[in-house]
Design a protein around this motif. Structure first.
Motif, short mmCIF file in Angstrom:
data_model
loop_
_atom_site.label_atom_id
_atom_site.label_comp_id
_atom_site.label_asym_id
_atom_site.label_seq_id
_atom_site.Cartn_x
_atom_site.Cartn_y
_atom_site.Cartn_z
N ARG A 38 58.72 28.27 48.32
CA ARG A 38 59.68 28.36 47.23
C ARG A 38 61.01 28.96 47.70
N ASP A 39 60.92 30.02 48.51
CA ASP A 39 62.13 30.62 49.05
C ASP A 39 62.84 29.66 49.99
N LEU A 40 62.07 28.93 50.78
CA LEU A 40 62.68 27.98 51.71
C LEU A 40 63.48 26.91 50.96
N ILE A 41 62.91 26.38 49.89
CA ILE A 41 63.60 25.36 49.11
C ILE A 41 64.85 25.95 48.45
N LYS A 42 64.75 27.17 47.93
CA LYS A 42 65.91 27.83 47.33
C LYS A 42 67.04 27.96 48.34
N GLU A 50 72.07 34.22 58.24
CA GLU A 50 72.48 33.99 56.85
C GLU A 50 71.65 32.88 56.22
N PRO A 51 71.27 33.03 54.91
CA PRO A 51 71.58 34.13 53.99
C PRO A 51 70.69 35.35 54.25
N ARG A 52 71.23 36.52 54.03
CA ARG A 52 70.51 37.75 54.33
C ARG A 52 69.24 37.90 53.49
N TRP A 53 69.26 37.47 52.24
CA TRP A 53 68.08 37.67 51.40
C TRP A 53 66.87 36.92 51.98
N PHE A 54 67.12 35.84 52.74
CA PHE A 54 66.02 35.06 53.31
C PHE A 54 65.75 35.43 54.77
#
Length: 334
Positions: A35-39, A257-261
């Motif tokens: 889910r994070d990867l797709i986001k 980047e992005p840092r959240w990921f």
């Protein structure tokens, strides 16, 4: 019931970083899920890289050997470095393939040619493979090196199985965190923790170990990290406490980047500078940038951000150099 082992690469005792099936970072952060990867992949913030970047080959052919107090590093590209020290030639995470991918037709494509052509390498004695991601463990390149040089391959637990399946006659040593090898006069290799993960496909996540390496040589100690998250500096402090001062640290500065990921698995240049300070290194080479576009940042962002971080920390840029393909760094004596 299936006869296949739970882990196809490694079987061994449970430890503080292996649960019997998967490796993990103690008190660490697991990589994001699907889910994070797709986001991330649909965020629309991916910078546009050029299709090709002109970097010339090394200005002079590499020396056959480097002896005495000399220590020379030549950038090949991405995380591939030629380290010449104590009469030995060492390659890190060698990738000469046009893509960092299991496919020849898809996946991150090289935008900068290797700084040394494979056929122009000096005799290679040792190959360090830090983990099994395709931008670090490239079987076609390892096959050519094995055929033409017959090097001793050193890699963390489980990666030896991957390499042996493709190269059954290769000389390989596998290492756990904390292990030490000394098969060469004057050189010992230590495997140390770094904060990362591993996978070659969708079903083998964290089934092979990742590691940093410390090379203890008559010319000084070298700390090499292929990939890592900063992890509050824990591993940098531990390396300094165990090994003391380093003449050279090879530290990743790209793909952040992005840092959240990316934060848990890939440090940014500011964190790399802090790690450089924490591990007590006299000099550093920045790598893992400018060859394969893996993440969102622009191609020059790692170099620009490194310059800003060094300035903010009052560290001369001559001490922490982001080498381009073909660039040579004769590391000053401590």
């Amino acid at each position: 019931m299936s006869d296949k082992p739970a882990n196809p690469y490694y079987t061994g005792p449970v430890s503080d970083h292996f649960d019997g099936k998967r490796f993990f970072n103690p008190e660490g952060v697991e990589p994001g899920g699907m889910r994070d990867l797709i986001k991330w992949q649909t965020n629309g913030k991916r910078a546009r890289w050029p299709k090709r970047v002109a970097h010339g080959p090394a200005s002079t052919p590499p020396r056959a050997r480097v002896d005495g107090a000399d220590l020379r590093v030549t950038m090949i590209g991405h995380a591939t470095l030629l380290i010449q020290v104590a009469g030995l030639n060492i390659l890190t995470d060698p990738v000469w393939s046009p893509r960092a991918s299991p496919f020849s037709f898809a996946g991150p494509k090289r935008v900068a040619s290797p700084g040394i052509a494979l056929e122009d390498l000096p005799p290679i004695d040792i190959v360090l493979v830090t983990h099994n991601h395709y931008d670090h463990l490239d079987l076609p390149t390892l096959a050519r090196l094995d055929e033409e040089h017959g090097p001793h391959i050193v890699t963390p637990l489980g990666n030896d199985t991957i390499i042996h399946r493709a190269l059954p006659d290769a000389k390989i040593s596998d290492m756990d965190w904390g292990d030490r090898l000394q098969y060469w006069d004057g050189l010992s290799i230590h495997a140390e923790p770094c904060h990362h993960w591993s996978a070659r496909g969708i079903r083998d996540r964290r089934m092979a170990l990742w590691a940093a390496f410390v090379l203890s040589t008559p010319a000084g100690k070298i700390y090499h990290i292929g990939d890592t998250g900063f992890h509050d500096g824990i591993n940098y402090r531990a390396a300094a406490e165990k090994h003391g001062a380093f003449r050279l640290a090879n530290l990743p500065i790209g793909a952040y980047e992005p840092r959240w990921f990316m934060k848990g698995q890939h440090q940014n240049p500011q964190e790399a500078v802090e790690g450089f300070r924490l591990c007590n290194a006299a000099n550093a080479v920045g790598h893992h940038f400018g060859t394969f576009q893996l993440t969102d940042e622009a191609i020059e962002a790692p170099v620009e951000d490194l310059s800003k971080a060094l300035s903010a920390a009052a560290i001369p840029p001559t001490r922490f150099r982001a080498l381009r393909p073909g660039e040579v760094f004769d590391v000053p004596e401590m």
